[in-house]
Design a protein around this motif. Structure first.
Motif, short mmCIF file in Angstrom:
data_model
loop_
_atom_site.label_atom_id
_atom_site.label_comp_id
_atom_site.label_asym_id
_atom_site.label_seq_id
_atom_site.Cartn_x
_atom_site.Cartn_y
_atom_site.Cartn_z
N TYR A 109 -38.30 -11.99 -23.22
CA TYR A 109 -36.91 -11.46 -22.87
C TYR A 109 -36.30 -10.89 -23.73
O TYR A 109 -35.96 -9.54 -23.62
N TRP A 110 -36.12 -11.62 -24.95
CA TRP A 110 -35.44 -10.93 -26.34
C TRP A 110 -36.13 -10.05 -26.43
O TRP A 110 -35.73 -8.66 -27.04
N VAL A 111 -37.49 -9.83 -26.92
CA VAL A 111 -38.27 -8.64 -27.48
C VAL A 111 -38.10 -7.47 -26.69
O VAL A 111 -37.99 -6.55 -27.01
N SER A 112 -38.47 -7.73 -25.13
CA SER A 112 -38.16 -6.36 -24.42
C SER A 112 -36.91 -5.90 -24.19
O SER A 112 -36.67 -4.66 -24.41
N ARG A 113 -35.84 -6.75 -24.45
CA ARG A 113 -34.71 -6.29 -24.46
C ARG A 113 -34.21 -5.39 -25.77
O ARG A 113 -33.72 -4.40 -25.89
N ALA A 114 -34.86 -6.00 -27.03
CA ALA A 114 -34.65 -5.43 -28.49
C ALA A 114 -35.39 -4.09 -28.24
O ALA A 114 -35.06 -2.94 -28.74
N ILE A 115 -36.68 -3.87 -27.66
CA ILE A 115 -37.48 -2.69 -27.52
C ILE A 115 -36.54 -1.87 -26.66
O ILE A 115 -36.30 -0.57 -26.85
N GLY A 117 -33.47 -1.64 -25.77
CA GLY A 117 -32.18 -1.35 -26.52
C GLY A 117 -32.61 -0.29 -27.63
O GLY A 117 -31.65 0.64 -27.68
N TYR A 118 -33.73 -0.23 -28.32
CA TYR A 118 -34.18 0.52 -29.28
C TYR A 118 -34.04 2.18 -28.78
O TYR A 118 -33.78 2.90 -29.15
N VAL A 119 -34.65 2.07 -27.50
CA VAL A 119 -34.91 3.52 -26.69
C VAL A 119 -33.76 3.81 -25.88
O VAL A 119 -33.84 4.68 -25.37
N GLY A 120 -32.49 2.97 -26.12
CA GLY A 120 -31.48 3.49 -25.60
C GLY A 120 -31.40 2.67 -24.04
O GLY A 120 -30.29 3.12 -23.30
N VAL A 121 -32.02 1.86 -23.71
CA VAL A 121 -31.72 1.43 -22.20
C VAL A 121 -31.11 -0.10 -22.44
O VAL A 121 -31.87 -0.73 -23.16
N ASN A 122 -30.24 -0.50 -21.61
CA ASN A 122 -29.72 -1.66 -21.81
C ASN A 122 -29.54 -2.39 -20.48
O ASN A 122 -29.74 -1.78 -19.40
#
Ligand SMILES: [Zn+2]
Length: 171
Positions: A109-115, A117-122
């Motif tokens: 969950y954290w990893v996918s959220r970070a990735i 978030g990096y490309v601009g999707v929250n």
């Protein structure tokens, strides 16, 4: 040692007998259908997907195969726990697998959220989480534990193994 196939056959037979008993005595048992269903569902997960034999990292375990590619996530669990060690105890054993799945899930969950978030999707799942009613939760816990206990019994591991394991640890 019974093979994975034998373990599944034993578990399914017991569930079959229990279901027949439930249907026959439903009126006097007083167990609501959703509770019985929750029990069976988590019992089946414990029979086919989350078994004590996931402690075998290198071997082909039937349960691991059922996870498909995700079966890879069980390899570290197998490396962490020796075969028929803590993973094959009555109380802590089944808990190690649930805790492990929780950790892996959280990590993903954290990893996918970070990735994302990096490309601009929250995205945030926190708000959508709803806990099921208490009796359903207990049925889920019990169904899972009973499936694991039948596996242990078939392996010849009795509840007193927990005490022996704790004592061995202390020494
Ligand atoms: Zn086993």
């Amino acid at each position: 040692m019974p093979s994975g196939r034998v373990h599944e056959a034993i578990n399914l037979s017991v569930l079959g007998v229990a279901s027949a008993g439930y249907i026959a005595y439903k009126a006097s048992l007083g167990i609501a259908e959703p509770v019985a269903l929750a029990f069976s569902a988590s019992y089946l997960v414990g029979t086919f997907l989350v078994t004590p034999d996931l402690d075998l990292a290198e071997n082909r375990v039937r349960a691991k195969g059922r996870w498909g590619v995700l079966g890879l996530f069980w390899v570290p669990y197998g490396l962490m726990f020796s075969h028929r060690g803590l993973s094959h105890t009555w109380l802590a054993g089944p808990m190690t697998r649930v805790a492990y799945m929780g950790l892996v899930g959280l990590l993903l969950y954290w990893v996918s959220r970070a990735i994302l978030g990096y490309v601009g999707v929250n995205f945030n799942w926190g708000g959508h989480w709803q806990t099921p009613p208490e009796n359903i939760l207990w049925a889920l816990v019990l169904g899972y534990y009973v499936s694991q206990w039948l596996h242990l019994l078939a392996d010849g591991v009795w509840p007193d193994a927990d005490l022996r394991f704790a004592r061995r640890r202390r020494r």
